[in-house]
Design an enzyme around this catalytic site. Structure first.
Site, PDB file in Angstrom:
ATOM      1  N   HIS A  38      13.941 -15.547  11.460  1.00 27.10           N
ATOM      2  CA  HIS A  38      13.643 -15.548  12.899  1.00 27.10           C
ATOM      3  C   HIS A  38      12.147 -15.516  13.206  1.00 27.10           C
ATOM      4  CE1 HIS A  38      17.815 -13.975  14.426  1.00 27.10           C
ATOM      5  NE2 HIS A  38      17.927 -14.980  13.574  1.00 27.10           N
ATOM      6  N   THR A  46       2.129   3.151   2.422  1.00 25.70           N
ATOM      7  CA  THR A  46       3.194   3.053   3.430  1.00 25.70           C
ATOM      8  C   THR A  46       3.527   1.626   3.831  1.00 25.70           C
ATOM      9  OG1 THR A  46       1.558   3.174   5.187  1.00 25.70           O
ATOM     10  CG2 THR A  46       2.535   5.269   4.459  1.00 25.70           C
ATOM     11  N   CYS A  78       0.874  -1.178   0.000  1.00 26.36           N
ATOM     12  CA  CYS A  78       0.000   0.000   0.000  1.00 26.36           C
ATOM     13  C   CYS A  78       0.908   1.224   0.000  1.00 26.36           C
ATOM     14  CB  CYS A  78      -0.990  -0.026   1.155  1.00 26.36           C
ATOM     15  SG  CYS A  78      -0.299   0.029   2.819  1.00 26.36           S
TER      16      CYS A  78
HETATM   17  C1  RB5 Z   1      -4.074   5.280   0.625  1.00 25.87           C
HETATM   18  O1  RB5 Z   1      -4.102   6.636   0.348  1.00 25.87           O
HETATM   19  C2  RB5 Z   1      -3.145   4.991   1.803  1.00 25.87           C
HETATM   20  O2  RB5 Z   1      -3.726   5.433   2.979  1.00 25.87           O
HETATM   21  C3  RB5 Z   1      -2.827   3.518   1.855  1.00 25.87           C
HETATM   22  O3  RB5 Z   1      -2.235   3.125   0.674  1.00 25.87           O
HETATM   23  C4  RB5 Z   1      -1.854   3.051   2.941  1.00 25.87           C
HETATM   24  O4  RB5 Z   1      -0.706   3.837   2.957  1.00 25.87           O
HETATM   25  C5  RB5 Z   1      -2.421   2.848   4.267  1.00 25.87           C
HETATM   26  O5  RB5 Z   1      -1.725   2.427   5.217  1.00 25.87           O
END
Ligand code: RB5
Length: 145
Positions: free
Chosen positions: A100, A69, A67
């Site tokens: 691990h 992050t 995603c």
């Molecule tokens: C989407 O905008 C973003 O919030 C998602 O991809 C992710 O980073 C959430 O943890």
């Protein structure tokens, strides 16, 4: 036998998922892509839960979730008992996650790391293998039910 890798992303991880799919697919790695197919906005837990079910049903060996992050995907995936999802930002973390922590899912942030680093991280994850021994006692303590 080829490693069965299942991949999924939301819109924030779509581009990196596509890059990694092209780079990782080989005779040794059989990839199932659960989507998304483009950058239209979706909710990352829907993809995370579908990927976890694929692993828990025995239809894949390892998973890769991307995603923006990597945080949301790892939070959702780790709600499943039996899933150990590791959010990694360098290759040492992903190697240790396998050796691990017996991680079965790698989470990456498509807006955090570039494709070249991501590929190194993913390769370490796929090449690593669980060491067992003392780590099993610790892993057995992770799931609360
Ligand atoms: C989407 O905008 C973003 O919030 C998602 O991809 C992710 O980073 C959430 O943890």
């Amino acid at each position: 036998m080829a490693l069965r890798l299942v991949m999924a992303s939301d819109h924030g991880g779509f581009a990196l998922k596509e890059d990694l799919k092209k780079a990782l697919e080989s005779a040794d790695v059989l990839i199932t892509d659960l989507g998304v197919p483009n950058e239209s906005s979706v909710d990352y837990p829907d993809l995370a839960h579908a990927l976890c079910e694929t692993i828990l049903d025995g239809n894949a060996d390892l998973g890769l979730l991307v995603c923006g992050t990597g945080i949301g995907m790892s939070m959702a995936a780790n709600r499943h008992p039996g899933i150990r999802a590791a959010l990694c930002t360098d290759p040492y973390m992903s190697r240790m996650a396998r050796e691990h922590n017996d991680a079965n899912i790698l989470c990456l942030g498509g807006r955090v790391i570039g494709p070249s680093l991501a590929l190194d991280i993913a390769r370490e994850f796929l090449d690593g293998s669980y060491e067992g021994g003392r780590h099993t006692r610790r892993i057995d303590k992770i799931d609360l039910r």
